[in-house]
Structures are given as structure tokens and as C-alpha cells.
Motif scaffolding. Structure first.
Motif, PDB file in Angstrom:
ATOM      1  N   PHE A   1       8.953   7.227  -0.520  1.00 53.07           N
ATOM      2  CA  PHE A   1       9.173   5.808  -0.245  1.00 53.07           C
ATOM      3  C   PHE A   1      10.662   5.466  -0.348  1.00 53.07           C
ATOM      4  CE2 PHE A   1       9.633   1.382  -1.522  1.00 53.07           C
ATOM      5  CZ  PHE A   1       8.871   0.746  -0.556  1.00 53.07           C
ATOM      6  N   ASP A   2      11.115   4.644   0.589  1.00 54.91           N
ATOM      7  CA  ASP A   2      12.497   4.176   0.620  1.00 54.91           C
ATOM      8  C   ASP A   2      12.469   2.654   0.727  1.00 54.91           C
ATOM      9  OD1 ASP A   2      15.116   3.462   1.203  1.00 54.91           O
ATOM     10  OD2 ASP A   2      15.448   5.101   2.604  1.00 54.91           O
ATOM     11  N   PRO A   3      13.062   1.935  -0.217  1.00 53.14           N
ATOM     12  CA  PRO A   3      13.053   0.472  -0.141  1.00 53.14           C
ATOM     13  C   PRO A   3      13.642  -0.069   1.157  1.00 53.14           C
ATOM     14  CG  PRO A   3      13.848   1.204  -2.285  1.00 53.14           C
ATOM     15  CD  PRO A   3      13.750   2.423  -1.424  1.00 53.14           C
ATOM     16  N   ALA A   4      14.436   0.747   1.853  1.00 55.62           N
ATOM     17  CA  ALA A   4      15.059   0.293   3.103  1.00 55.62           C
ATOM     18  C   ALA A   4      14.118   0.383   4.299  1.00 55.62           C
ATOM     19  CB  ALA A   4      16.319   1.106   3.382  1.00 55.62           C
TER      20      ALA A   4
ATOM     21  N   TYR B   1       5.540  16.302  -3.476  1.00 52.87           N
ATOM     22  CA  TYR B   1       5.469  16.095  -2.024  1.00 52.87           C
ATOM     23  C   TYR B   1       4.702  14.797  -1.772  1.00 52.87           C
ATOM     24  CZ  TYR B   1       7.245  20.860  -1.432  1.00 52.87           C
ATOM     25  OH  TYR B   1       8.038  21.988  -1.455  1.00 52.87           O
ATOM     26  N   ASN B   2       5.426  13.683  -1.789  1.00 56.10           N
ATOM     27  CA  ASN B   2       4.797  12.364  -1.795  1.00 56.10           C
ATOM     28  C   ASN B   2       4.085  12.005  -0.503  1.00 56.10           C
ATOM     29  OD1 ASN B   2       7.560  12.245  -3.420  1.00 56.10           O
ATOM     30  ND2 ASN B   2       6.100  10.937  -4.484  1.00 56.10           N
ATOM     31  N   GLY B   3       4.550  12.514   0.633  1.00 60.19           N
ATOM     32  CA  GLY B   3       3.890  12.214   1.900  1.00 60.19           C
ATOM     33  C   GLY B   3       3.876  10.731   2.215  1.00 60.19           C
ATOM     34  N   ALA B   4       5.041  10.096   2.202  1.00 58.57           N
ATOM     35  CA  ALA B   4       5.105   8.660   2.501  1.00 58.57           C
ATOM     36  C   ALA B   4       4.804   8.397   3.975  1.00 58.57           C
ATOM     37  CB  ALA B   4       6.478   8.105   2.122  1.00 58.57           C
ATOM     38  N   TYR B   5       5.571   9.011   4.849  1.00 65.72           N
ATOM     39  CA  TYR B   5       5.313   8.873   6.284  1.00 65.72           C
ATOM     40  C   TYR B   5       4.032   9.608   6.669  1.00 65.72           C
ATOM     41  CZ  TYR B   5       6.306   9.279  11.348  1.00 65.72           C
ATOM     42  OH  TYR B   5       6.245   9.241  12.720  1.00 65.72           O
ATOM     43  N   ASP B   6       3.834  10.784   6.083  1.00 62.42           N
ATOM     44  CA  ASP B   6       2.726  11.672   6.423  1.00 62.42           C
ATOM     45  C   ASP B   6       1.837  11.875   5.203  1.00 62.42           C
ATOM     46  OD1 ASP B   6       1.101  13.612   7.554  1.00 62.42           O
ATOM     47  OD2 ASP B   6       2.558  15.228   7.323  1.00 62.42           O
ATOM     48  N   ASN B   7       0.857  10.982   4.904  1.00 61.61           N
ATOM     49  CA  ASN B   7       0.429   9.926   5.787  1.00 61.61           C
ATOM     50  C   ASN B   7       0.027   8.693   4.985  1.00 61.61           C
ATOM     51  OD1 ASN B   7      -0.348   8.704   8.253  1.00 61.61           O
ATOM     52  ND2 ASN B   7      -2.459   9.315   7.932  1.00 61.61           N
ATOM     53  N   ALA B   8       0.775   8.417   3.875  1.00 61.87           N
ATOM     54  CA  ALA B   8       0.521   7.160   3.167  1.00 61.87           C
ATOM     55  C   ALA B   8       0.706   5.973   4.109  1.00 61.87           C
ATOM     56  CB  ALA B   8       1.456   7.039   1.966  1.00 61.87           C
ATOM     57  N   SER B   9       1.642   6.098   5.048  1.00 59.85           N
ATOM     58  CA  SER B   9       1.882   5.004   5.985  1.00 59.85           C
ATOM     59  C   SER B   9       0.671   4.760   6.873  1.00 59.85           C
ATOM     60  CB  SER B   9       3.114   5.315   6.839  1.00 59.85           C
ATOM     61  OG  SER B   9       2.895   6.445   7.668  1.00 59.85           O
TER      62      SER B   9
ATOM     63  N   HIS C   1       0.827  -1.208   0.000  1.00 58.69           N
ATOM     64  CA  HIS C   1       0.000   0.000   0.000  1.00 58.69           C
ATOM     65  C   HIS C   1       0.862   1.260   0.000  1.00 58.69           C
ATOM     66  CE1 HIS C   1      -3.280  -2.695   0.725  1.00 58.69           C
ATOM     67  NE2 HIS C   1      -2.983  -2.927   1.991  1.00 58.69           N
ATOM     68  N   LEU C   2       1.887   1.259   0.817  1.00 60.50           N
ATOM     69  CA  LEU C   2       2.764   2.430   0.929  1.00 60.50           C
ATOM     70  C   LEU C   2       3.474   2.706  -0.395  1.00 60.50           C
ATOM     71  CD1 LEU C   2       4.066   4.616   2.681  1.00 60.50           C
ATOM     72  CD2 LEU C   2       5.689   2.890   3.498  1.00 60.50           C
ATOM     73  N   LEU C   3       3.946   1.662  -1.036  1.00 66.76           N
ATOM     74  CA  LEU C   3       4.639   1.801  -2.318  1.00 66.76           C
ATOM     75  C   LEU C   3       3.751   2.485  -3.342  1.00 66.76           C
ATOM     76  CD1 LEU C   3       7.129   1.077  -4.102  1.00 66.76           C
ATOM     77  CD2 LEU C   3       5.989  -1.092  -4.601  1.00 66.76           C
ATOM     78  N   PHE C   4       2.467   2.106  -3.378  1.00 68.80           N
ATOM     79  CA  PHE C   4       1.560   2.699  -4.357  1.00 68.80           C
ATOM     80  C   PHE C   4       1.171   4.119  -3.971  1.00 68.80           C
ATOM     81  CE2 PHE C   4      -2.640   3.739  -5.983  1.00 68.80           C
ATOM     82  CZ  PHE C   4      -2.433   3.553  -7.347  1.00 68.80           C
ATOM     83  N   LEU C   5       0.728   4.315  -2.735  1.00 70.26           N
ATOM     84  CA  LEU C   5       0.184   5.613  -2.335  1.00 70.26           C
ATOM     85  C   LEU C   5       1.228   6.726  -2.342  1.00 70.26           C
ATOM     86  CD1 LEU C   5      -2.101   4.364   0.569  1.00 70.26           C
ATOM     87  CD2 LEU C   5      -2.877   5.388  -1.587  1.00 70.26           C
ATOM     88  N   ALA C   6       2.497   6.376  -2.133  1.00 66.26           N
ATOM     89  CA  ALA C   6       3.565   7.385  -2.125  1.00 66.26           C
ATOM     90  C   ALA C   6       4.280   7.478  -3.463  1.00 66.26           C
ATOM     91  CB  ALA C   6       4.561   7.068  -1.013  1.00 66.26           C
ATOM     92  N   ASP C   7       3.758   6.845  -4.486  1.00 68.36           N
ATOM     93  CA  ASP C   7       4.414   6.871  -5.791  1.00 68.36           C
ATOM     94  C   ASP C   7       4.245   8.231  -6.465  1.00 68.36           C
ATOM     95  OD1 ASP C   7       5.599   4.761  -7.880  1.00 68.36           O
ATOM     96  OD2 ASP C   7       4.359   6.188  -8.974  1.00 68.36           O
TER      97      ASP C   7
END
Length: 570
Positions: free
Chosen positions: A522-525, A357-365, A59-65
Motif C-alpha cells: 500500500f502507498d498513501p499516494a 508479500y502484501n499483494g496490494a495491486y495483486d490482488n487486494a485492489s 479495504h485496500l489499506l486493511f487487506l494489504a497491511d
């Protein structure tokens, strides 16, 4: 840990198997032979183990793409995110409300025109212009197309009226037509009153939104807030990034193009100090005065000319809402609500060549967690007593507007909403020994949270940044203002297999380098084992509330309990 992961992997295999129907039927027969309590425990265990890092990562990979271009309200990327969430709600077995999966959130947007924004002070013939956005940022009240104000400046200290603390910064002062200069944050505690305004913690009175509401209530022509990192809870760079792009407001019956309005904005601390100095005033001395009970508004001798103009557009975004009906004859008419906002800032000023401004942590996660919570609850047979409602909120970054819209038009009324559990930032850096629930000390939800943390082998930590007022800054807060017991689930900072202080340093770097910037991507790590802990913690709290006979309640001394008491007395 390896044994737990292998069990989760085996269960994931069953979900993918072409014999899934037969396997689940056989599993149902086996469960039906167990005593009811054992069946419930086994069912809960399976639901918990369905929440995995692999599923959250997808989900995170898609929403923060980059494809979603930062998920700003009213954009194609935002709509794609909404469709994605709705499809997973349906897959989890949730039902849509009567209006469908999407609750409309009509807005109008105001985009500042930098060359038409200006702020200039004058005192004893001396003029002090401030630069936009280096020294100050401005916007119009309620997003009116343009505003121009020329008025006297009155220093109002912290601008607080709090009867419970015997505090009133305004008294009988007539401030109509004035521009009010506020300090950010709460009046500080003192040695004589160490718990005044919750001590080091920020209260609702310290939030900038409270202060501009006060200015409107008093009929002021404008509200200017003196920024400090401690008072606001964030750095000037965050102010500049957050208020120089398009601002969003609830759509109103009046026309924003023709509405008259005042001016609101932030001024950097040093700029305010220099400006007040031109009038012979010392900002540090003013702060000392404002920190004492009995402070009253002070004429500064300054006048201000301020103008702001922007372009207006109408748009519509939507909350995504899914329902899992409860099974109890009466308690199914009560709700436990989970929220997580799916919007972010879209495309903005480039930083190091990146403008998304992908917003991976805030708030795709957090949305990834919300989706998996819906899936886990959808697996429960039978469902809990109370109804579960999952709301992926829109326009949170614009001022909690999607959550406010839901509170105004809920699926189940606020006085029958037992609790709200909000996720805004899921752990991306690994497992922790602790977990946090902002607001735990305010209601009986705190005891439930502490119990569930222990059940998962963690401990409940205090709110990590009480001085920044996190309880008032995310989507659970409109529910709290409506009297609903609320928790904002945060991850811990005591990371397993990491040295002391590693978690705080890691989160500090994120806030300094990535928060509300293109670097939040998104960070693969990413290590999502901690997000799994957080999701399971949120699941167990909501499940407990959904099953118990009595609803949670705010503590008797809470301002939010007074709201609930008024509701009960209607």
C-alpha cells in the motif's frame, strides 16, 4: 468531476446519518412516484455513485497491511482476509450458500528442500549440471513428496496438438518414460499464415500448464520448459520467485508422501542453449524447426538425472461466496458471477529487508472492487432478474485452484451461469480515457463492454498484452473452460492529464520492480479514481447481463462455444 464527487459525498453522508432509515423511507416514497424506467435509472445511478475511492482505499489499506502477512493460503492472515470479506458481503445484504460464507478448498502444500533438488544432463560422456534456482527450478508432479528421474531427453518443440490449425507436434511418437523438453509459448505465425495461433496473441496452447498436461497425457517421466521472457510472458525473476516457495495442489485421495511422480520445471534459455550445445545441437536451429508444421519429436542424445524433494503439509483455505438472489421467476435460476482472488504469497525471501508479500495491486485492489460491487448491487431495489454471485477466490496464485473448486461445485450450475467477470488488479494511478476487457473479442460480452465504456465516457481498448496470454492466467479461465462467457476487467493506460506513454511506463515499472515481490504494498499516494472507473464499468456490464433476456454466448468459432454446445445437447 467536482460536481460528481460532491453528489457521492452527499450520498455517503446519508448512509452515515442516524436518520438513515427515515431518509431512505422518504427516498423510497419519492422513487415510487417516478415511472418505472425513471426509478430504475435513478436506482442504478445511486448504486454507481456508492462506489467511491474513499471506500476502496479503506479495504485496500486493511487487506494489504502487514498484519495479514501476505494472505497466503492456510495462514492466519489469509483467514483474517476471508473473515473481512464475508463481513462486508453480509453488510451488503448478500446471502451465504447452504454451506455458509466459506466454500472449503482443501489443499496440500509442497515446500521444496533446496539441498535435495538437482538437475544434471549428460551427452557423450560430458556432464552439464544446472544450478537451482539460478539455472533451473524444479518441482514434483502433483506435489508428490519426492521424485527422482533418469531418462532420455526428447525435444518436442512447442508441444502442441491443435486440429483447428492442422498442427500436431507429437504424431504417433511413443514418449512414455521420457523427459520432454518444451519451448514456452505458441508456434509463431508466418507471412503465409499471419493469424496462425492468433498471430501475436498467446493462446491456451502457449501456456506452461497446457504443456505439462500434455506430458502427463503421454506418460512422460518429466516436462522441462525452456524459458524466455517472450515465450513465458514474464521474466526469470518471476519464475524464481513463484516456484521456489511453497506450491499448492488440490487435496487428493492418494497420499502425496507415498505417491510416485515425475519431474516438472523451467530452464533458463541460456542454460538450455549451453546444455543442448553439449550434445552438438543448436537451440536456435531447433526453434526454427519447431516453428514449421510437420515438426516431430527429436531425440537429443542427452540423458538427464533430476531429483526433487520437499516437505508436505495439509491445509484448508476457502473461497468466500455471497449471493444476491434474482427476482425473475425463471432467470433467477441463472447466475452472473464476479470473481477476485484474495490470496497472495505470504512471507517469502526478503527483498531490501522486507519479506512480506502484501499483494496490494495483486490482488487486494481487486477484492476491494469486489466488495464495493457487492455493496452497489445490494442497494438495487428491486434486484436484477438473474442471481448475482460474488466469489472471493482462494489459491489463485497456486494455479487458479479456488476458482477451479467453485467451478466443480458451483452455487448455480455452469450451464446456467450466464457470465463471469473477473477483477485482478485495480487501477492505483488515476483516471484514464480507456478501459480494457480481456476476452471481449471472444463473445457477445464484448459488445456490451464497449457500450458500457462509452456510457462512462471511456473507450474500450484492446488487450494490452495479448502475447502474454492474460486470458488464461486468472480466475475467469476455469469458467471459460466450462463454457461460461468470461471477461477479465483491466484498467486502461491512457491516463488523463499525463503524457503519452506514462501509463505503460508506470505499469512496466510495477511489473519489473514489484510484481510478486514485497514491493507490491500500500502507498498513501495511490490515486483510486481510476479504480472507481474500473469498478463502475464492471458493475454496468454485470447489471446489463443480469437484466437482459438472452444470455451472452461465445463466438461460433470459439473452442469455448463448443463446450456450451455440448452442454446444451446433454
Amino acid at each position: 468531476m467536482h460536481r460528481n464527487r460532491s453528489r457521492a459525498a452527499r450520498y455517503a453522508f446519508l448512509r452515515r446519518s442516524r436518520f438513515r432509515g427515515l431518509i431512505l423511507a422518504l427516498l423510497g416514497v419519492c422513487l415510487s412516484a417516478l415511472p418505472a424506467a425513471a426509478q430504475t435509472a435513478q436506482n442504478t445511478d445511486l448504486a454507481l455513485r456508492s462506489i467511491t475511492g474513499e471506500r476502496l482505499r479503506g479495504h485496500l489499506l486493511f487487506l494489504a497491511d502487514d498484519l495479514l502477512e501476505g494472505r497466503a493460503p492456510g495462514t492466519t492472515g489469509g483467514r483474517i482476509a476471508g473473515r473481512y470479506i464475508a463481513s462486508h458481503f453480509e453488510r451488503a445484504g448478500l446471502k451465504p450458500p447452504s454451506y455458509g460464507w466459506y466454500q472449503p478448498v482443501p489443499l496440500h502444500g509442497w515446500k521444496p528442500l533446496a539441498d535435495r533438488i538437482g538437475l544434471e544432463f549428460a551427452a557423450t560422456g560430458r556432464r552439464v549440471p544446472l544450478r537451482y534456482p539460478a539455472d533451473a527450478v524444479l518441482w514434483t508432479t502433483a506435489g508428490a513428496a519426492a521424485a527422482e528421474v533418469e531418462a532420455d531427453v526428447v525435444f518436442v518443440g512447442y508441444g502442441v496438438v491443435a486440429p483447428e490449425y492442422d498442427w500436431d507436434d507429437f504424431g504417433d511418437a511413443d514418449l512414455r518414460g521420457k523427459v520432454l523438453l518444451f519451448l514456452a509459448g505458441d508456434p509463431p505465425a508466418s507471412p503465409e499464415e499471419p493469424d496462425r495461433f492468433d498471430g501475436a496473441a498467446m493462446t491456451w496452447y502457449g501456456r506452461w500448464t497446457y504443456k505439462v498436461e500434455q506430458a502427463l497425457r503421454l506418460g512422460a517421466a518429466g516436462a522441462l520448459l525452456v524459458h524466455s521472457d517472450d515465450g513465458a510472458g514474464y521474466a526469470w525473476d518471476v519464475v524464481r520467485a513463484s516456484w521456489t516457495g511453497e506450491q499448492f495442489y488440490p487435496a487428493a485421495t492418494r497420499e502425496p508422501e507415498s505417491a510416485t511422480a515425475g519431474i516438472e520445471g523451467w530452464i533458463r534459455f541460456e542454460s538450455a542453449r549451453f546444455t543442448l550445445g553439449a550434445a552438438g545441437l543448436n537451440l536456435r536451429e531447433l526453434i526454427a524447426r519447431a516453428s514449421q508444421r510437420g515438426f516431430q519429436p527429436m531425440e537429443t542424445g542427452l540423458t538427464v538425472r533430476a531429483r526433487a524433494a520437499g516437505t508436505i503439509r495439509r491445509l484448508e483455505t476457502a473461497n468466500v461466496v455471497g449471493i444476491l438472489p434474482g427476482r425473475h421467476p425463471t432467470r433467477r435460476d441463472e447466475a452472473v458471477v464476479y470473481t477476485a482472488h484474495y490470496d497472495h504469497f505470504g512471507i517469502g525471501p526478503a527483498v531490501a529487508g522486507d519479506s512480506i508479500y502484501n499483494g496490494a495491486y495483486d490482488n487486494a485492489s481487486g477484492v476491494a472492487v469486489l466488495i464495493e460491487l457487492a455493496n452497489a448491487f445490494g442497494m438495487l431495489r428491486p434486484p436484477p432478474d438473474r442471481t448475482l454471485i460474488f466469489v472471493a477466490t482462494a489459491a489463485e496464485e497456486a494455479g487458479l485452484l479456488g476458482a477451479q473448486r467453485y467451478v466443480q461445485s458451483p452455487v448455480i450450475a455452469m450451464d446456467r451461469t450466464a457470465a463471469v467477470i473477473n477483477i485482478d488488479g485495480a487501477n492505483l494511478w488515476g483516471e484514464t480515457w480507456d478501459v480494457a476487457a480481456v476476452g471481449a473479442e471472444r463473445s457477445t460480452l464484448g459488445a456490451i463492454a464497449a457500450d458500457k465504456a462509452r456510457e462512462l465516457g471511456m473507450r474500450l481498448s484492446p488487450e494490452r498484452a495479448a502475447d502474454r496470454g492474460l486470458f488464461f492466467r486468472s480466475d475467469h479461465f476455469p469458467f471459460a473452460r466450462a463454457g461460461v462467457p468470461a471477461l477479465y476487467i483491466e484498467h486502461g493506460l491512457e491516463y488523463r492529464d499525463r503524457p503519452t506513454g506514462w501509463g505503460a511506463a508506470t505499469l512496466g515499472r510495477y511489473e519489473t520492480e514489484r510484481y510478486h515481490r514485497p514491493g507490491d504494498q500500500f502507498d498513501p499516494a495511490f490515486d483510486l479514481a481510476g479504480a472507481v472507473q474500473q469498478a463502475r464499468f464492471a458493475f454496468l456490464i454485470g447489471l446489463d447481463v443480469a437484466r437482459r433476456r438472452d444470455r451472452p454466448r461465445y463466438n461460433d468459432d470459439s473452442e469455448f462455444q463448443r463446450v456450451r454446445t455440448r452442454q446444451a445437447g446433454r
